[in-house]
Design a protein around this motif. Structure first.
Motif, PDB file in Angstrom:
ATOM      1  N   THR A 115       5.606   2.132  -1.520  1.00 46.99           N
ATOM      2  CA  THR A 115       4.379   2.051  -0.735  1.00 46.99           C
ATOM      3  C   THR A 115       3.270   2.790  -1.459  1.00 46.99           C
ATOM      4  O   THR A 115       3.462   3.915  -1.932  1.00 46.99           O
ATOM      5  CB  THR A 115       4.573   2.673   0.662  1.00 46.99           C
ATOM      6  OG1 THR A 115       5.664   2.019   1.321  1.00 46.99           O
ATOM      7  CG2 THR A 115       3.314   2.527   1.499  1.00 46.99           C
ATOM      8  N   ILE A 137      -3.422   0.051   2.182  1.00 48.50           N
ATOM      9  CA  ILE A 137      -1.996   0.211   1.905  1.00 48.50           C
ATOM     10  C   ILE A 137      -1.465  -1.065   1.258  1.00 48.50           C
ATOM     11  O   ILE A 137      -1.967  -2.164   1.516  1.00 48.50           O
ATOM     12  CB  ILE A 137      -1.224   0.540   3.210  1.00 48.50           C
ATOM     13  CG1 ILE A 137       0.202   1.001   2.902  1.00 48.50           C
ATOM     14  CG2 ILE A 137      -1.214  -0.641   4.163  1.00 48.50           C
ATOM     15  CD1 ILE A 137       0.913   1.611   4.114  1.00 48.50           C
ATOM     16  N   ALA A 138      -0.477  -0.920   0.389  1.00 46.93           N
ATOM     17  CA  ALA A 138       0.177  -2.065  -0.247  1.00 46.93           C
ATOM     18  C   ALA A 138       1.642  -1.726  -0.473  1.00 46.93           C
ATOM     19  O   ALA A 138       2.009  -0.558  -0.600  1.00 46.93           O
ATOM     20  CB  ALA A 138      -0.513  -2.419  -1.565  1.00 46.93           C
ATOM     21  N   TYR A 139       2.479  -2.756  -0.530  1.00 43.13           N
ATOM     22  CA  TYR A 139       3.916  -2.578  -0.663  1.00 43.13           C
ATOM     23  C   TYR A 139       4.409  -3.353  -1.878  1.00 43.13           C
ATOM     24  O   TYR A 139       3.904  -4.422  -2.199  1.00 43.13           O
ATOM     25  CB  TYR A 139       4.638  -3.090   0.582  1.00 43.13           C
ATOM     26  CG  TYR A 139       4.059  -2.596   1.888  1.00 43.13           C
ATOM     27  CD1 TYR A 139       4.446  -1.372   2.429  1.00 43.13           C
ATOM     28  CD2 TYR A 139       3.122  -3.356   2.578  1.00 43.13           C
ATOM     29  CE1 TYR A 139       3.916  -0.916   3.625  1.00 43.13           C
ATOM     30  CE2 TYR A 139       2.589  -2.912   3.780  1.00 43.13           C
ATOM     31  CZ  TYR A 139       2.981  -1.694   4.307  1.00 43.13           C
ATOM     32  OH  TYR A 139       2.454  -1.249   5.478  1.00 43.13           O
ATOM     33  N   PRO A 165      -0.976  -3.764   8.693  1.00 37.24           N
ATOM     34  CA  PRO A 165       0.118  -3.142   7.918  1.00 37.24           C
ATOM     35  C   PRO A 165       1.473  -3.456   8.528  1.00 37.24           C
ATOM     36  O   PRO A 165       1.568  -3.975   9.650  1.00 37.24           O
ATOM     37  CB  PRO A 165      -0.209  -1.652   7.999  1.00 37.24           C
ATOM     38  CG  PRO A 165      -0.945  -1.515   9.293  1.00 37.24           C
ATOM     39  CD  PRO A 165      -1.760  -2.768   9.438  1.00 37.24           C
ATOM     40  N   HIS A 195      -3.561  -3.657   5.130  1.00 36.92           N
ATOM     41  CA  HIS A 195      -2.602  -4.059   4.100  1.00 36.92           C
ATOM     42  C   HIS A 195      -3.310  -4.983   3.111  1.00 36.92           C
ATOM     43  O   HIS A 195      -3.856  -6.025   3.490  1.00 36.92           O
ATOM     44  CB  HIS A 195      -1.429  -4.761   4.792  1.00 36.92           C
ATOM     45  CG  HIS A 195      -0.380  -5.274   3.875  1.00 36.92           C
ATOM     46  ND1 HIS A 195       0.635  -6.115   4.298  1.00 36.92           N
ATOM     47  CD2 HIS A 195      -0.150  -5.078   2.556  1.00 36.92           C
ATOM     48  CE1 HIS A 195       1.418  -6.408   3.286  1.00 36.92           C
ATOM     49  NE2 HIS A 195       0.961  -5.796   2.217  1.00 36.92           N
TER      50      HIS A 195
END
Length: 396
Positions: free
Chosen positions: A253, A276-278, A330, A342
């Protein structure tokens, strides 16, 4: 120069400046490679168009103290075969000290003079007097057959010489330890003479620390921090945190911390954001992108609408015409005084679909968690984009 009362440290931003191919990056890399791991951060690259700003933090026991506080250096330089004037101006913003590198090759003397003049001009635009700025001058490539004498090279620059110029060789490391010592010397002198002053940002630091602690409680301990090489002007600073996978969250993450301390202009339904990014694998390129997107958001003008969920985003303003994203909810709920969005990379066709039919329709079409690129990002290298061509070809 920033001081944190919680850390008891003085953070000094040192910019390595000069023409392309003079050895700025090689010098930074030599310093980084010859510093123990516990005394340095990772060598990080933030790419913009054809260039990259490269930086890392350095803190050694031998640095001593300033006014009873430990000294931490943030060393940065432009890396690229062409250096644009806008980039060279931007990297000098908030510089506390400068290392100017000149090329000893005879045919490069006019180029040296151009960049020396640009240094003085860009500092003057920031109302800084180059004669009062902590400055160290160096000459590289003095061992080349077509090299002029280092003293002649330095004299042609027209720069103030508060300390003797050094002849360095980033390949062999010649005089680079002496260069670091010279930087510390001019910093201490600037501090003693009052040309370097301390700036307290305790409220901002405390607010950002609260966000970080909230992330840690929800996402687990972070394993790496990434900072913009150039602070976002007079707006609060931010960073990107990398959190490792856990049993409950089997993916990396990446999330901004501090972007929400600045309200988007002109306001709106979601004026404060964090991104946020995954990723299925460790991929520092994602941190690069989040920093670039955050800087784009912070650069918004009063007439711009604030970014919000289901918006589309590109990095066209940075010359990165192939990078496209959508902002979606997200994968988890965090209690923040901001909207957590996200960031999902999309293709040109997917972006067009979102524009024509709406982002919710695109998300349904993409089946995001089941698509070929898990969580929207392809598997990427663990290291930065330093030698990989920047943002171009960002996704696998």
């Amino acid at each position: 120069m920033l001081t944190g009362t919680s850390t008891g440290e003085v953070n000094v931003r040192v910019v390595f400046y000069g023409p392309a191919w003079v050895g700025k990056m090689a010098t930074l890399r030599w310093i980084h490679d010859h510093t123990p791991d516990e005394q340095k951060s990772k060598l990080t690259s933030i790419d913009v168009s054809t260039e990259a700003t490269v930086f890392f933090e350095l803190q050694r026991p031998g640095f001593g103290e300033l006014d009873g506080k430990k000294v931490r250096l943030l060393l940065s330089a432009l890396h690229g075969d062409i250096e644009h004037e806008a980039s060279s101006r931007l990297i000098l913003k908030n510089a506390d000290a400068v290392v100017f590198l000149a090329d000893a090759q005879r045919e490069r003397q006019e180029v040296n003079a151009f960049w020396a003049e640009a240094l003085a001009q860009h500092l003057a635009e920031q109302k800084k007097d180059i004669a009062r700025l902590p400055l160290v001058t160096c000459v590289t490539k003095s061992d080349f057959e077509n090299a002029d004498a280092p003293a002649q090279v330095l004299a042609r620059l027209g720069l103030p010489m508060p300390s003797p110029g050094l002849v360095i060789n980033p390949t062999t490391g010649r005089n680079i330890p002496e260069l670091v010592a010279a930087v510390l010397h001019v910093i201490r002198r600037g501090f003693a003479e009052g040309t370097l002053t301390e700036e307290q940002r305790d409220k901002e630091s405390d607010a950002r620390a609260r966000i970080v602690e909230h992330y840690r409680s929800a996402l687990g301990e972070d394993i790496q921090e990434y900072w913009p090489a150039t602070p976002p002007g007079n707006r609060p600073g931010f960073m990107v945190l990398e959190h490792r996978p856990t049993r409950e969250r089997p993916y990396y993450t990446y999330v901004t911390a501090g972007l929400s301390l600045w309200s988007q202009l002109p306001g709106g339904p979601q004026p404060r954001l964090e991104l946020i990014a995954y990723s299925p694998s460790e991929n520092q390129r994602i941190a690069d992108v989040l920093i670039a997107l955050a800087m784009t958001i912070l650069a918004g003008e009063e007439e711009d609408a604030p970014h919000k969920v289901h918006d589309t985003l590109t990095l066209e303003d940075l010359g990165l015409i192939h990078e496209r994203f959508v902002l979606v909810p997200p994968m988890e709920t965090l209690t923040l005084e901001a909207a957590l969005l996200h960031v999902v990379p999309v293709t040109e066709d997917e972006l067009q679909h979102a524009i024509e039919n709406g982002t919710p329709s695109l998300l349904e079409k993409m089946k995001l968690t089941k698509r070929g690129k898990p969580l929207g990002w392809g598997r990427g290298p663990k290291e930065s984009v330093l030698r990989k061509g920047g943002f171009f070809g960002l996704f696998n």
